[in-house]
Design a protein around this motif. Structure first.
Motif, PDB file in Angstrom:
ATOM      1  N   TYR A 266       2.551  12.394  -1.314  1.00  0.00           N
ATOM      2  CA  TYR A 266       1.644  11.240  -1.246  1.00  0.00           C
ATOM      3  C   TYR A 266       2.363   9.926  -1.517  1.00  0.00           C
ATOM      4  N   LEU A 267       3.586  10.002  -2.054  1.00  0.00           N
ATOM      5  CA  LEU A 267       4.423   8.803  -2.073  1.00  0.00           C
ATOM      6  C   LEU A 267       4.648   8.315  -0.645  1.00  0.00           C
ATOM      7  N   GLY A 268       4.879   9.273   0.270  1.00  0.00           N
ATOM      8  CA  GLY A 268       5.053   8.918   1.673  1.00  0.00           C
ATOM      9  C   GLY A 268       3.798   8.316   2.279  1.00  0.00           C
ATOM     10  N   VAL A 269       2.634   8.805   1.842  1.00  0.00           N
ATOM     11  CA  VAL A 269       1.369   8.243   2.326  1.00  0.00           C
ATOM     12  C   VAL A 269       1.277   6.775   1.947  1.00  0.00           C
ATOM     13  N   GLY A 270       1.552   6.471   0.679  1.00  0.00           N
ATOM     14  CA  GLY A 270       1.491   5.085   0.228  1.00  0.00           C
ATOM     15  C   GLY A 270       2.497   4.204   0.946  1.00  0.00           C
ATOM     16  N   THR A 271       3.699   4.714   1.121  1.00  0.00           N
ATOM     17  CA  THR A 271       4.728   3.950   1.832  1.00  0.00           C
ATOM     18  C   THR A 271       4.302   3.683   3.268  1.00  0.00           C
ATOM     19  N   MET A 272       3.708   4.696   3.904  1.00  0.00           N
ATOM     20  CA  MET A 272       3.287   4.536   5.290  1.00  0.00           C
ATOM     21  C   MET A 272       2.116   3.560   5.417  1.00  0.00           C
ATOM     22  N   LEU A 273       1.194   3.603   4.477  1.00  0.00           N
ATOM     23  CA  LEU A 273       0.072   2.661   4.505  1.00  0.00           C
ATOM     24  C   LEU A 273       0.573   1.219   4.412  1.00  0.00           C
ATOM     25  N   VAL A 274       1.433   0.959   3.450  1.00  0.00           N
ATOM     26  CA  VAL A 274       1.981  -0.388   3.299  1.00  0.00           C
ATOM     27  C   VAL A 274       2.802  -0.773   4.526  1.00  0.00           C
ATOM     28  N   ILE A 507       7.027   1.536  -3.451  1.00  0.00           N
ATOM     29  CA  ILE A 507       8.285   1.883  -2.779  1.00  0.00           C
ATOM     30  C   ILE A 507       8.351   1.212  -1.411  1.00  0.00           C
ATOM     31  N   GLY A 508       7.218   1.238  -0.686  1.00  0.00           N
ATOM     32  CA  GLY A 508       7.181   0.600   0.624  1.00  0.00           C
ATOM     33  C   GLY A 508       7.482  -0.882   0.538  1.00  0.00           C
ATOM     34  N   ALA A 509       6.927  -1.565  -0.464  1.00  0.00           N
ATOM     35  CA  ALA A 509       7.175  -2.994  -0.633  1.00  0.00           C
ATOM     36  C   ALA A 509       8.657  -3.258  -0.921  1.00  0.00           C
ATOM     37  N   ILE A 510       9.270  -2.395  -1.738  1.00  0.00           N
ATOM     38  CA  ILE A 510      10.698  -2.546  -2.045  1.00  0.00           C
ATOM     39  C   ILE A 510      11.535  -2.351  -0.784  1.00  0.00           C
ATOM     40  N   VAL A 511      11.183  -1.338   0.011  1.00  0.00           N
ATOM     41  CA  VAL A 511      11.917  -1.082   1.255  1.00  0.00           C
ATOM     42  C   VAL A 511      11.794  -2.273   2.197  1.00  0.00           C
ATOM     43  N   ILE A 512      10.591  -2.834   2.316  1.00  0.00           N
ATOM     44  CA  ILE A 512      10.380  -3.991   3.190  1.00  0.00           C
ATOM     45  C   ILE A 512      11.225  -5.178   2.723  1.00  0.00           C
ATOM     46  N   ALA A 513      11.236  -5.419   1.414  1.00  0.00           N
ATOM     47  CA  ALA A 513      12.037  -6.524   0.877  1.00  0.00           C
ATOM     48  C   ALA A 513      13.521  -6.305   1.159  1.00  0.00           C
ATOM     49  N   PHE A 514      13.992  -5.067   0.970  1.00  0.00           N
ATOM     50  CA  PHE A 514      15.400  -4.754   1.233  1.00  0.00           C
ATOM     51  C   PHE A 514      15.734  -4.937   2.709  1.00  0.00           C
ATOM     52  N   ASP A 515      14.826  -4.492   3.585  1.00  0.00           N
ATOM     53  CA  ASP A 515      15.066  -4.638   5.026  1.00  0.00           C
ATOM     54  C   ASP A 515      15.106  -6.113   5.419  1.00  0.00           C
ATOM     55  N   VAL A 529      10.603   0.587   7.420  1.00  0.00           N
ATOM     56  CA  VAL A 529       9.796   1.154   6.342  1.00  0.00           C
ATOM     57  C   VAL A 529       9.075   2.422   6.786  1.00  0.00           C
ATOM     58  N   LEU A 530       8.628   2.483   8.029  1.00  0.00           N
ATOM     59  CA  LEU A 530       7.901   3.669   8.474  1.00  0.00           C
ATOM     60  C   LEU A 530       8.836   4.868   8.647  1.00  0.00           C
ATOM     61  N   ALA A 531      10.090   4.617   8.991  1.00  0.00           N
ATOM     62  CA  ALA A 531      11.062   5.715   9.039  1.00  0.00           C
ATOM     63  C   ALA A 531      11.317   6.256   7.638  1.00  0.00           C
ATOM     64  N   ALA A 532      11.427   5.348   6.655  1.00  0.00           N
ATOM     65  CA  ALA A 532      11.594   5.785   5.269  1.00  0.00           C
ATOM     66  C   ALA A 532      10.385   6.596   4.810  1.00  0.00           C
ATOM     67  N   ALA A 533       9.188   6.162   5.217  1.00  0.00           N
ATOM     68  CA  ALA A 533       7.971   6.870   4.827  1.00  0.00           C
ATOM     69  C   ALA A 533       7.945   8.281   5.400  1.00  0.00           C
TER      70      ALA A 533
END
Length: 645
Positions: A266-274, A507-515, A529-533
């Motif tokens: 469900y970490l992936g769910v949250g990352t994918m939603l964001v 996590i998704g927000a951090i990935v987006i900021a890093f990207d 971010v969606l690939a990471a998710a």
């Protein structure tokens, strides 16, 4: 006056061949998507097959071959639209099997709407403000270099045979080699796990998506398996009696699977939603501008004397077709909720979301290609939006609310997948001088043809392997459909681990900021971010061979001296033999998976093809087989005399 006769395009033989290829490739992508959560664009393999077949029939024009690949490419988009959503109705126990008429209506009408919604976007995204559309450009190069398709067909045929044989030898077939090689153990109060799948198809997927995506998805899985699961086991498990009770007495591998399935995924769910919400937000200005200019150009061109290469489907016929397609969808929704006060808003949501997300899908396909198009993120956004409205109409405790949201998402998902694919094909057609309206008609034919076979293929796979069933060994993961079911059900009175989803959003927000930081530095390496998710959400065993396939693609580039080049056409030519070999591995394994399902269903025995135990080999043999396939893929990438020359 020019008396040159027009070049043949929409011929009967091209239509028939396109339909056949579309159905075969749809079946293959259905298996691949349910198994690995990914589908691949099929335009290039279809173009190569078309050139070979039409050559045997006396020769085909470049525009005939373009028509074939246009219709055949619908196989991947319809398969994606269906498998990302419709299996959720099984997972929610709304259906016990896949209803033929319903699947046909959802996939067929959704696909046709995708074609219609994408027509006004052609001028803005391809002609006026052209996007790269990498797979469209690659398909055009293949078509232009099609004088000698024989070597390409040999590569496809050989690799398809290899993929099929390895699948036959695997656990669902002869059981000579396992599907995975994995190891796990307890280290004090910590839990360690590492493993890899042994599927040639996943190796091929990795080669096609490349090393960048391979690194990102593997990093997501490492975050889940080698950081989140050990951390949860060591520090959070005692505070979660429900999961702790399930883990007692289990092996390390079983404990890791339980923790991942109940919590960490469900970490992936949250990352994918964001990620889905961010994708829509970041593209808002470009999308609105593209939609406005596309509609304006279509109106302007309606009465003009346009060249054959600029003629789209007429706007008035599109509007008539839109009305004809929307009416049965309204009836379909009415059959679900039995309330016109709800079914009409559902239909309106579908139309608005469909047009918006077809535009999003087309834009993303133009930037990153159809294979990397995050349609699942688009669909999640649709389901969230639809669920929010339906909760107001039906109440948050409605038993049918989740099903209604999935139905809306399914139509939009099919439309978005086909819309992005349509623009990719129109880009190829633009580069080779095709007539747009003929391609649009062919894609509609191909999409509807694929819709005709989806329910039988899904029912066959469900009976043979199971779909999204964590209690059944060898069950096809159906990761996106499981995700859609979880999100919709959780919003309508279900139980979701919101703490994990919120953490995944962070996590998704951090990935987006890093990207974005990488983007500001003009880095060639990016972190979608969606690939990471997807990497966080799917099992590690699926991501490792995808990474290895991407690594092979990098070594091929290094061998040919094109690492870091900005000449995409050169990169396409270098990779074309490897892409064809990879496509063959994927298609061969997927079709064998479907073929194996037939005797399993008829006999009602999962081990009907299994050889005696003395012929069952261990993980090491499976790793050797995968290494040999990887070596053959690397060798094939240097083949001479293919269509890449």
């Amino acid at each position: 006056m020019n008396s040159t006769p027009p070049v043949a395009q929409l011929t009967p033989r091209a239509i028939i061949l396109s339909i056949i290829l579309a159905m075969v490739l749809a079946a293959a992508n259905t298996y691949l998507g349910l198994f690995a959560g990914l589908t691949i664009a099929t335009a290039i393999p279809a173009a190569v097959v078309s050139m070979g077949v039409l050559r045997l029939l006396g020769g085909g024009t470049i525009l005939e071959n373009n028509i074939v690949q246009t219709g055949a490419s619908a196989g991947s988009s319809i398969a994606a639209g269906v498998i990302f959503t419709i299996p959720a109705l099984i997972i929610l126990n709304y259906w016990q099997d896949f209803k033929y008429s319903w699947v046909l209506a959802i996939a067929g009408l959704g696909g046709l709407l995708g074609v219609l919604f994408s027509v006004p976007l052609r001028r803005s995204m391809i002609v006026e403000q052209p996007l790269p559309f990498p797979e469209g450009k690659a398909a055009a190069e293949v078509l232009k270099a099609g004088e000698n398709p024989g070597p390409g067909l040999k590569i496809l045929g050989l690799s398809a045979g290899i993929g099929a044989l390895v699948k036959l030898a695997a656990e669902s077939g002869l059981r000579m080699i396992p599907d995975n090689a994995a190891g796990a153990g307890f280290f004090g109060k910590y839990l360690g796990y590492m493993g890899t799948g042994l599927s040639p198809a996943l190796l091929g997927v990795g080669y096609i998506v490349g090393l960048n995506i391979g690194i990102v998805v593997l990093s997501g899985s490492i975050l889940a398996y080698n950081i989140a699961i050990p951390f949860y086991y060591a520090f959070l498990l005692n505070g979660d009696p429900e999961v702790a009770a399930k883990v007692i007495g289990k092996t390390a591998a079983e404990a890791a699977a339980i923790i991942r399935g109940d919590r960490i995924r469900y970490l992936g769910v949250g990352t994918m939603l964001v990620g889905g919400i961010w994708t829509l937000f970041s593209l808002r200005r470009s999308l609105l501008s593209g939609i406005r200019s596309g509609i304006a150009a279509a109106r302007k061109g309606a009465g003009a004397n346009l060249a054959e290469t600029e003629r789209d489907l007429p706007m008035k016929w599109m509007l008539i077709a839109l009305m004809l397609f929307v009416l049965p969808l309204a009836g379909l929704y009415q059959a679900i909720v039995q309330n016109w006060g709800v079914s009409i808003p559902m239909t309106i949501i579908m139309i608005v979301a469909g047009f918006l997300f077809v535009s999003v899908s087309a834009y993303l396909a133009g930037l990153v290609g159809s294979s990397n198009n995050p349609v699942s993120g688009i669909t999640i956004a649709t389901i969230l939006f639809a669920s929010s409205v339906l909760m107001l109409l039906l109440g948050s405790d409605s038993k049918i609310g989740a099903v209604a949201a999935i139905m809306i998402g399914a139509v939009v998902c099919c439309a978005a997948a086909v819309g992005g694919d349509n623009l990719q094909d129109l880009k190829a057609g633009y580069l080779v001088g095709a007539t747009p309206w003929k391609q649009q008609v062919m894609l509609g034919i191909g999409a509807f043809s694929c819709a005709l076979i989806m329910a039988p293929v899904l029912n066959l796979l469900a009976q043979a392997y199971g779909i999204g069933d964590p209690t059944r060994p060898g069950s096809l993961q159906a990761p996106q459909a499981t995700l859609m079911a979880s999100v919709a059900q959780g919003l309508f009175g279900g139980k979701l681990p919101w703490d994990m989803i919120i953490a995944g959003g962070v996590i998704g927000a951090i990935v987006i900021a890093f990207d974005n930081w990488l983007k500001s530095r003009n880095s060639s390496f990016r972190v979608p971010v969606l690939a990471a998710a997807i990497g966080i959400y799917l099992p590690l065993e699926l991501m490792v061979p995808i990474f290895l396939g991407g690594l092979l693609a990098y070594f091929v580039e290094k061998r040919h001296g094109v690492v870091g080049t900005h000449d995409e056409s050169l990169r396409d030519r270098v990779h074309r033999p490897g892409v064809l070999f990879s496509a063959g591995l994927i298609t061969g394994e997927a079709l064998m998976g479907i073929a194996i399902a037939i005797p399993i269903v008829l006999s009602e025995r999962a081990d009907v093809l299994a050889l005696p135990e003395q012929f069952h080999f261990n993980q090491f043999v499976g790793l050797v087989v995968l290494a040999i396939v990887g070596w053959l893929l690397f060798r094939a990438s240097g083949a001479k005399g293919t269509v890449s020359n």
